[in-house]
Design an enzyme around this catalytic site. Structure first.
Site, PDB file in Angstrom:
ATOM      1  N   GLU A  16       5.593  -3.406  11.277  1.00 19.36           N
ATOM      2  CA  GLU A  16       4.178  -2.803  11.876  1.00 19.36           C
ATOM      3  C   GLU A  16       3.160  -3.668  11.443  1.00 19.36           C
ATOM      4  OE1 GLU A  16       5.744   1.668  10.318  1.00 19.36           O
ATOM      5  OE2 GLU A  16       4.715   0.643   8.625  1.00 19.36           O
ATOM      6  N   ASN A  65       0.703  -1.294  -0.006  1.00 15.83           N
ATOM      7  CA  ASN A  65      -0.230   0.159   0.196  1.00 15.83           C
ATOM      8  C   ASN A  65       0.555   1.489  -0.143  1.00 15.83           C
ATOM      9  OD1 ASN A  65       1.071  -0.307   3.288  1.00 15.83           O
ATOM     10  ND2 ASN A  65      -1.203   0.415   3.949  1.00 15.83           N
ATOM     11  N   CYS A 114      -2.959   0.952   6.453  1.00 15.30           N
ATOM     12  CA  CYS A 114      -3.486   0.522   8.002  1.00 15.30           C
ATOM     13  C   CYS A 114      -3.840   1.627   9.557  1.00 15.30           C
ATOM     14  CB  CYS A 114      -1.652   0.132   8.266  1.00 15.30           C
ATOM     15  SG  CYS A 114      -1.114   1.474   8.710  1.00 15.30           S
TER      16      CYS A 114
HETATM   17  P1  NAP Z   1       0.948  -8.670   3.369  1.00 15.56           P
HETATM   18  O1  NAP Z   1      -0.067  -9.450   2.880  1.00 15.56           O
HETATM   19  O2  NAP Z   1       0.584  -9.533   5.384  1.00 15.56           O
HETATM   20  O3  NAP Z   1       2.352  -8.227   2.947  1.00 15.56           O
HETATM   21  C1  NAP Z   1       3.090  -7.961   3.495  1.00 15.56           C
HETATM   22  C2  NAP Z   1       4.366  -8.620   3.261  1.00 15.56           C
HETATM   23  O4  NAP Z   1       5.312 -10.006   3.254  1.00 15.56           O
HETATM   24  C3  NAP Z   1       4.973  -8.470   1.818  1.00 15.56           C
HETATM   25  O5  NAP Z   1       5.927  -8.420   0.946  1.00 15.56           O
HETATM   26  C4  NAP Z   1       4.621  -9.860   0.895  1.00 15.56           C
HETATM   27  O6  NAP Z   1       5.273 -10.224   0.126  1.00 15.56           O
HETATM   28  C5  NAP Z   1       5.595 -10.232   2.174  1.00 15.56           C
HETATM   29  N1  NAP Z   1       5.286 -11.850   3.062  1.00 15.56           N
HETATM   30  C6  NAP Z   1       4.030 -12.668   2.399  1.00 15.56           C
HETATM   31  N2  NAP Z   1       3.715 -13.626   2.744  1.00 15.56           N
HETATM   32  C7  NAP Z   1       4.856 -13.837   3.947  1.00 15.56           C
HETATM   33  C8  NAP Z   1       5.849 -15.029   4.049  1.00 15.56           C
HETATM   34  N3  NAP Z   1       4.929 -15.710   4.496  1.00 15.56           N
HETATM   35  N4  NAP Z   1       7.258 -14.521   4.770  1.00 15.56           N
HETATM   36  C9  NAP Z   1       7.965 -13.477   4.790  1.00 15.56           C
HETATM   37  N5  NAP Z   1       7.441 -11.949   3.580  1.00 15.56           N
HETATM   38  C10 NAP Z   1       5.856 -12.601   3.549  1.00 15.56           C
HETATM   39  O7  NAP Z   1       0.374  -7.436   3.685  1.00 15.56           O
HETATM   40  P2  NAP Z   1      -0.071  -6.411   2.658  1.00 15.56           P
HETATM   41  O8  NAP Z   1      -1.520  -6.711   1.488  1.00 15.56           O
HETATM   42  O9  NAP Z   1       0.673  -6.218   1.574  1.00 15.56           O
HETATM   43  O10 NAP Z   1      -0.302  -5.056   3.880  1.00 15.56           O
HETATM   44  C11 NAP Z   1      -1.599  -4.711   3.912  1.00 15.56           C
HETATM   45  C12 NAP Z   1      -1.403  -4.630   5.393  1.00 15.56           C
HETATM   46  O11 NAP Z   1       0.032  -4.175   5.877  1.00 15.56           O
HETATM   47  C13 NAP Z   1      -2.382  -4.482   6.210  1.00 15.56           C
HETATM   48  O12 NAP Z   1      -2.337  -5.464   7.273  1.00 15.56           O
HETATM   49  C14 NAP Z   1      -2.115  -3.277   6.926  1.00 15.56           C
HETATM   50  O13 NAP Z   1      -2.710  -2.983   7.986  1.00 15.56           O
HETATM   51  C15 NAP Z   1      -1.174  -3.539   7.009  1.00 15.56           C
HETATM   52  N6  NAP Z   1       0.144  -2.193   7.037  1.00 15.56           N
HETATM   53  C16 NAP Z   1       0.279  -1.419   8.228  1.00 15.56           C
HETATM   54  C17 NAP Z   1       1.064  -0.584   8.311  1.00 15.56           C
HETATM   55  C18 NAP Z   1       1.302   0.087   9.836  1.00 15.56           C
HETATM   56  O14 NAP Z   1       1.760   0.927   9.559  1.00 15.56           O
HETATM   57  N7  NAP Z   1       0.944  -0.930  10.921  1.00 15.56           N
HETATM   58  C19 NAP Z   1       1.685   0.002   7.406  1.00 15.56           C
HETATM   59  C20 NAP Z   1       0.993  -0.531   6.441  1.00 15.56           C
HETATM   60  C21 NAP Z   1       0.421  -1.433   6.071  1.00 15.56           C
HETATM   61  P3  NAP Z   1       4.523 -10.721  -1.227  1.00 15.56           P
HETATM   62  O15 NAP Z   1       3.785  -9.013  -1.905  1.00 15.56           O
HETATM   63  O16 NAP Z   1       4.975 -11.462  -2.081  1.00 15.56           O
HETATM   64  O17 NAP Z   1       3.456 -11.500  -0.775  1.00 15.56           O
END
Ligand code: NAP
Length: 505
Positions: free
Chosen positions: A277, A181, A311
């Protein structure tokens, strides 16, 4: 030639720098960066990056092999000592140059973000410019992070024979995993502090967003980050994530993404520092004395900016029944007048699609389940492909799925409570604890109430948000581990090392 406030007169980035990234076919196949060269993977396996805007394949990225991961991490480990021995002012100059070139390429990077992740023009531009500012800020703040000298006799039972010289050291090889995002901004928030503190970085970009991150990598490389100090490995989290997070030569993981993936990484990573995060399910608590028109505006921005894929988005609103009765029509009105959903390449549209067909399926399902569980759809609720209408749900209760799990889309729920304690309990019973906002004209009451909420940050009279970036930013419970924010991140990405001097008596 250009002028930079930190560097004086500088060259612009060479025009052909990005040539090495891909084969320039249509759509291009991108290489990955092994720390020294841009190369295709020996896996022969590639991943199509499909634009959420129009379903076009905009490029194909490599899925790296385990042996490519091994050799890249080896390079990062070898390069780290040399990088950390470079004067921090020199490391800072490299980062300032990267920031300058990000600004210089703002239009190209903005256009890339719009097609790759479906952000509106102004949101994408903000992300790029904020990233450049963040790099500059980290580079400057790194200069003033210092150790200390401690005298032994300040602790009972000790005399003046001992003193400690405490310096701040890099941690080593930092694995940086960022989400789709804010692929540029949330990568920069990891790369810049890790690099200025003398770490090398193994960068695993989000798959959707990885092309933007390849451009970012090349900017850092051409700005002067030496061979091996930054490696960028593409491949899905499912394919390469497990191998990366359990690799013996990774000394720290900084991750932003869902709570679900965060928890699974934390379980596997072992005894290394983690800076996470994760997801948020952020409430807005509206007291009867709040300015309702202003509050409605904040709720609309908070819930629907970037299609609710933030988020820090507002996910639910709590208030006494008369407050909610007054608020909902204002929120509906404001949504109608201020949200224009459509192709984000058109500048007048301020809400684009969600990231993928799969994400749209999940959000739609969440809306339908909420309806089946007794919620009322007051506004929106419909879907056209990846475009989900801004959706307002009323009569939601804390047991519904839409309240228990973060819905990463443009959906906001309204709940009526009979007492403030009931609202506090609902917020504190959540598995998440990123931010909460309280709307009231009585700031003192807001502070007292805020102290009762188990979240990282309370916003009084504003939607939740991350910035300004030097404020502490953290989640409690399922929303994160550790604290970000310029000086907090710099501390987290370095460690104290004491040399205890035992003075001759
Ligand atoms: P995601 O699906 O959890 O993926 C996040 C990152 O982790 C991506 O680079 C993803 O790679 C990688 N990943 C996935 N499975 C993994 C594994 N088994 N081992 C290591 N890395 C892995 O999250 P998203 O859909 O990209 O982002 C949305 C989420 O992020 C929401 O829940 C949002 O709230 C959270 N977020 C939190 C913050 C904060 O500051 N708290 C800020 C922004 C977003 P791939 O893309 O290749 O799957």
């Amino acid at each position: 030639m250009r002028h930079n406030q930190h560097l004086g007169t500088i060259e612009t980035m060479p025009k052909d720098s990005f040539e090495v990234l891909s084969d320039h076919k249509s759509p291009p196949t991108y290489n990955f960066f092994d720390g020294e060269k841009w190369v295709p993977s020996h896996s022969g396996k590639t991943i199509d990056i499909v634009s959420p805007v129009d379903d076009d394949v905009i490029g194909t990225v490599q899925s790296v092999t385990q042996s490519e991961i091994d050799s890249s991490i080896y390079r990062a480990k070898q390069a780290q000592k040399k990088w950390s021995s470079l004067p921090i002012t020199k490391r800072g100059q490299i980062l300032h140059l990267a920031a300058d070139w990000i600004r210089h390429h703002e239009q190209m990077l903005t256009a890339q973000l719009i097609t790759e992740i479906g952000k509106s023009v102004s949101e994408a531009k903000d992300e790029i410019l904020r990233s450049a500012d963040m790099i500059d800020y980290f580079a400057n703040a790194g200069l003033s992070l210092r150790g200390e000298e401690l005298e032994g006799d300040a602790f009972p039972g000790y005399d003046q024979s001992k003193m400690a010289i405490v310096e701040r050291c890099p941690i080593g090889v930092v694995l940086a995993i960022s989400p789709f995002n804010y692929p540029v901004n949330l990568s920069v928030s990891k790369l810049a502090p890790a690099l200025i503190m003398g770490n090398s970085v193994v960068f695993k970009p989000p798959t959707q967003g990885s092309i933007s991150c390849l451009y970012l990598t090349e900017i850092f490389r051409v700005a002067g980050v030496p061979d091996g100090t930054l490696v960028t490995l593409t491949g899905t989290g499912n394919d390469i994530g497990n191998y990366l997070v359990t690799h013996k030569d990774i000394n720290m993981i900084t991750y932003t993404g869902s709570s679900q993936v965060g928890k699974s990484i934390a379980t596997k990573a072992g005894m290394i520092p983690l800076l996470f995060e994760c997801g948020g399910n952020n409430p807005a608590l509206v007291l009867p004395d709040a300015d309702m028109v202003f509050t409605a505006g904040e709720i609309v921005k908070g819930a629907f900016s970037y299609s609710g894929q933030r988020c820090t988005a507002i996910k639910y609103v709590l208030g006494f029944p008369p407050t909610i009765d007054q608020l909902i029509p204002l929120v509906v009105e404001k949504t109608k007048s201020s949200i224009k959903m459509g192709d984000p390449r058109i500048e007048t549209n301020n809400m684009g699609p969600v990231i993928s067909e799969h994400a749209a399926d999940e959000i739609e399902k969440r809306i339908l389940v909420a309806k089946a569980e007794g919620a009322t759809i007051v506004f929106g609720g419909k879907r056209d492909g990846r475009y989900i209408e801004p959706t307002i749900l009323d009569n939601v209760n804390p047991h519904m799925e839409v309240m228990r799990i973060e819905t990463f889309g443009p959906v906001v729920s309204f709940l009526r409570v009979q007492a403030i304690d009931e609202a506090v309990k609902i917020i504190n019973d959540s598995d998440y604890g990123l931010q909460a906002c309280i709307f009231t004209k009585d700031e003192g009451a807001g502070i007292v109430l805020g102290k009762q909420l188990d979240v990282g940050t309370i916003q009084l009279n504003n939607k939740p948000q991350r910035g300004p970036d030097h404020f502490p930013f953290l989640g409690v419970k399922g929303s994160g581990v550790g604290v970000q924010g310029i000086s907090y991140t710099l501390e987290a990405m370095s460690r104290p090392k004491s040399i205890v001097l035992n003075k001759p008596q």
